[in-house]
Design a protein around this motif. Structure first.
Motif, short mmCIF file in Angstrom:
data_model
loop_
_atom_site.label_atom_id
_atom_site.label_comp_id
_atom_site.label_asym_id
_atom_site.label_seq_id
_atom_site.Cartn_x
_atom_site.Cartn_y
_atom_site.Cartn_z
N LEU A 117 33.91 -62.80 -25.46
CA LEU A 117 34.68 -63.34 -24.80
C LEU A 117 35.40 -64.81 -25.12
CD1 LEU A 117 37.24 -62.69 -22.80
CD2 LEU A 117 35.72 -63.59 -20.97
N ASP A 118 36.52 -65.00 -25.81
CA ASP A 118 36.84 -66.39 -26.70
C ASP A 118 38.19 -66.44 -26.10
OD1 ASP A 118 34.14 -66.35 -28.54
OD2 ASP A 118 35.49 -64.23 -28.47
N GLY A 119 38.58 -67.73 -26.05
CA GLY A 119 39.76 -68.15 -25.85
C GLY A 119 40.31 -69.40 -26.11
N THR A 120 41.32 -69.53 -26.31
CA THR A 120 42.39 -70.94 -26.89
C THR A 120 43.44 -70.87 -25.86
OG1 THR A 120 43.75 -69.01 -28.62
CG2 THR A 120 41.70 -69.79 -28.94
N TRP A 121 43.66 -72.87 -25.70
CA TRP A 121 44.61 -72.83 -25.35
C TRP A 121 45.47 -74.16 -25.88
CZ3 TRP A 121 40.20 -71.04 -23.02
CH2 TRP A 121 39.88 -70.23 -22.55
N GLY A 122 45.70 -74.32 -26.48
CA GLY A 122 46.77 -74.90 -27.27
C GLY A 122 45.14 -75.52 -28.31
N ASP A 123 45.04 -76.97 -28.56
CA ASP A 123 44.17 -77.41 -29.38
C ASP A 123 42.37 -76.85 -28.50
OD1 ASP A 123 45.85 -78.03 -30.83
OD2 ASP A 123 46.53 -80.58 -30.60
N PHE A 124 42.51 -76.66 -27.83
CA PHE A 124 41.22 -76.42 -26.72
C PHE A 124 40.39 -74.96 -27.22
CE2 PHE A 124 37.98 -75.47 -22.89
CZ PHE A 124 37.40 -75.79 -23.60
N GLY A 125 39.36 -74.24 -27.28
CA GLY A 125 38.92 -73.18 -27.05
C GLY A 125 37.99 -73.24 -27.03
N ALA A 126 37.25 -72.03 -26.45
CA ALA A 126 36.11 -71.76 -25.18
C ALA A 126 35.87 -70.24 -25.06
CB ALA A 126 35.90 -72.66 -24.16
N GLY A 127 34.09 -69.78 -25.74
CA GLY A 127 34.27 -68.52 -25.19
C GLY A 127 32.44 -68.66 -25.24
N VAL A 128 32.21 -67.38 -24.60
CA VAL A 128 30.57 -67.14 -24.45
C VAL A 128 30.32 -65.55 -25.41
CG1 VAL A 128 30.25 -68.34 -22.02
CG2 VAL A 128 30.94 -66.11 -22.16
N TYR A 129 29.16 -65.43 -25.42
CA TYR A 129 28.45 -63.90 -26.30
C TYR A 129 27.25 -63.55 -26.72
CZ TYR A 129 26.91 -68.31 -29.15
OH TYR A 129 26.06 -69.47 -29.40
N TYR A 130 26.89 -62.55 -26.29
CA TYR A 130 25.95 -61.77 -25.75
C TYR A 130 25.39 -60.77 -27.29
CZ TYR A 130 21.81 -58.86 -23.85
OH TYR A 130 21.20 -58.76 -23.37
N ASN A 131 24.24 -60.82 -27.56
CA ASN A 131 23.48 -59.66 -28.50
C ASN A 131 22.41 -59.47 -28.07
OD1 ASN A 131 25.13 -61.55 -30.50
ND2 ASN A 131 24.59 -59.70 -32.02
N HIS A 132 22.22 -57.81 -27.66
CA HIS A 132 20.81 -57.39 -27.35
C HIS A 132 20.01 -56.60 -28.68
CE1 HIS A 132 17.87 -55.54 -24.86
NE2 HIS A 132 18.01 -54.88 -26.04
N PHE A 133 18.72 -56.95 -29.56
CA PHE A 133 18.84 -56.54 -30.70
C PHE A 133 17.84 -55.49 -30.48
CE2 PHE A 133 19.17 -61.17 -30.94
CZ PHE A 133 19.65 -60.97 -32.15
N GLY A 134 18.05 -54.41 -31.42
CA GLY A 134 16.52 -53.13 -30.58
C GLY A 134 16.35 -52.73 -32.18
N GLY A 135 15.01 -52.29 -31.68
CA GLY A 135 14.78 -50.92 -32.68
C GLY A 135 13.90 -51.42 -33.29
N ASN A 136 12.75 -51.20 -34.88
CA ASN A 136 11.70 -51.54 -34.80
C ASN A 136 11.61 -52.41 -35.87
OD1 ASN A 136 10.63 -49.09 -34.19
ND2 ASN A 136 10.68 -48.05 -35.72
N LYS A 137 12.91 -53.23 -36.60
CA LYS A 137 12.21 -54.06 -37.20
C LYS A 137 12.74 -55.56 -35.77
CE LYS A 137 13.53 -52.73 -41.46
NZ LYS A 137 13.61 -53.36 -42.32
N ALA A 138 14.06 -55.09 -35.48
CA ALA A 138 13.97 -55.99 -34.02
C ALA A 138 12.19 -56.37 -33.11
CB ALA A 138 14.85 -55.85 -32.45
N ASN A 139 12.27 -55.75 -33.44
CA ASN A 139 10.27 -56.03 -32.12
C ASN A 139 9.89 -55.88 -33.13
OD1 ASN A 139 11.29 -53.76 -29.78
ND2 ASN A 139 10.36 -51.92 -31.11
N ALA A 140 9.74 -55.86 -34.69
CA ALA A 140 8.55 -56.56 -35.78
C ALA A 140 8.48 -58.78 -35.61
CB ALA A 140 8.53 -56.13 -36.90
N ALA A 141 10.26 -58.32 -35.39
CA ALA A 141 11.06 -60.22 -35.28
C ALA A 141 10.94 -60.54 -33.92
CB ALA A 141 12.46 -60.06 -36.10
N ASN A 142 10.14 -59.57 -32.75
CA ASN A 142 9.97 -60.18 -31.33
C ASN A 142 11.50 -60.60 -31.34
OD1 ASN A 142 8.42 -60.57 -29.27
ND2 ASN A 142 7.78 -62.47 -29.87
#
Length: 188
Positions: A117-142
């Motif tokens: 979720l990202d927002g911009t108001w004039g010269d100011f911007g802010a946001g939050v983000y989330y990533n969830h990892f899955g699968g064998n390669k994600a498990n191997a990378a912990n």
């Protein structure tokens, strides 16, 4: 190359070629690399172009602002809804590039679902983000998930100050592979 398909759709195709003139190998050694780094279609679901779907290989920066963890080729699908001063984005896919100096296993071919979720108001911007990892390669990378937020402010017409925070959570926290916090700032 960018191509306008119709009023609501456009396609992008980008290629990259790398070679190493400094090596001692013969030209036929197949060490040079030619690959497609962008190949996607972007489609507006409505006439106002507030709902957009993007499918294919596109540039994805985990964290939106800094790309501290990842900022490169990504194979996936993304849905984005944009308002006047904000955007809600969600997608799923896998990372297609890896830092050659990254510890093994890297993010190469790790699958992730993401939302921001990202927002911009004039010269100011802010946001939050989330990533969830899955699968064998994600498990191997912990890897389990990354949650973060950022703020950005433009000033003096040519300067931007950006700050970013990320919380990296592991599947199984160990003494040598712990959850972590990342703080970053950039002035440009």
């Amino acid at each position: 190359a960018n191509a306008k398909i119709n009023d609501r759709a456009d396609a992008v195709l980008g290629v990259n070629y790398t070679n190493n003139f400094a090596n001692q190998d013969a030209a036929s050694s197949d060490k040079d690399k030619f690959y497609v780094d962008r190949a996607y279609v972007n489609y507006a679901l409505d006439a106002g172009k507030k709902f957009n779907v993007m499918v294919g290989r596109y540039d994805y920066e985990l964290g939106n602002a800094s790309g501290i963890q990842y900022g490169d080729n990504f194979d996936g699908a993304q849905l984005k809804f944009s308002g006047d001063h904000w955007a809600l984005t969600g997608g799923y896919g896998k990372f297609k590039e890896a830092d050659p100096e990254a510890p093994n296993p890297s993010l190469l071919d790790v699958k992730t679902g993401y939302a921001s979720l990202d927002g911009t108001w004039g010269d100011f911007g802010a946001g939050v983000y989330y990533n969830h990892f899955g699968g064998n390669k994600a498990n191997a990378a912990n890897l389990d998930n990354i949650f973060g937020g950022y703020m950005s402010i433009n000033f003096a017409k040519k300067w931007n100050l950006m700050g970013d925070y990320q919380r990296v959570s592991k599947n199984k926290e160990t003494v040598t592979d712990k959850d972590g916090n990342i703080w970053g700032a950039k002035l440009q």
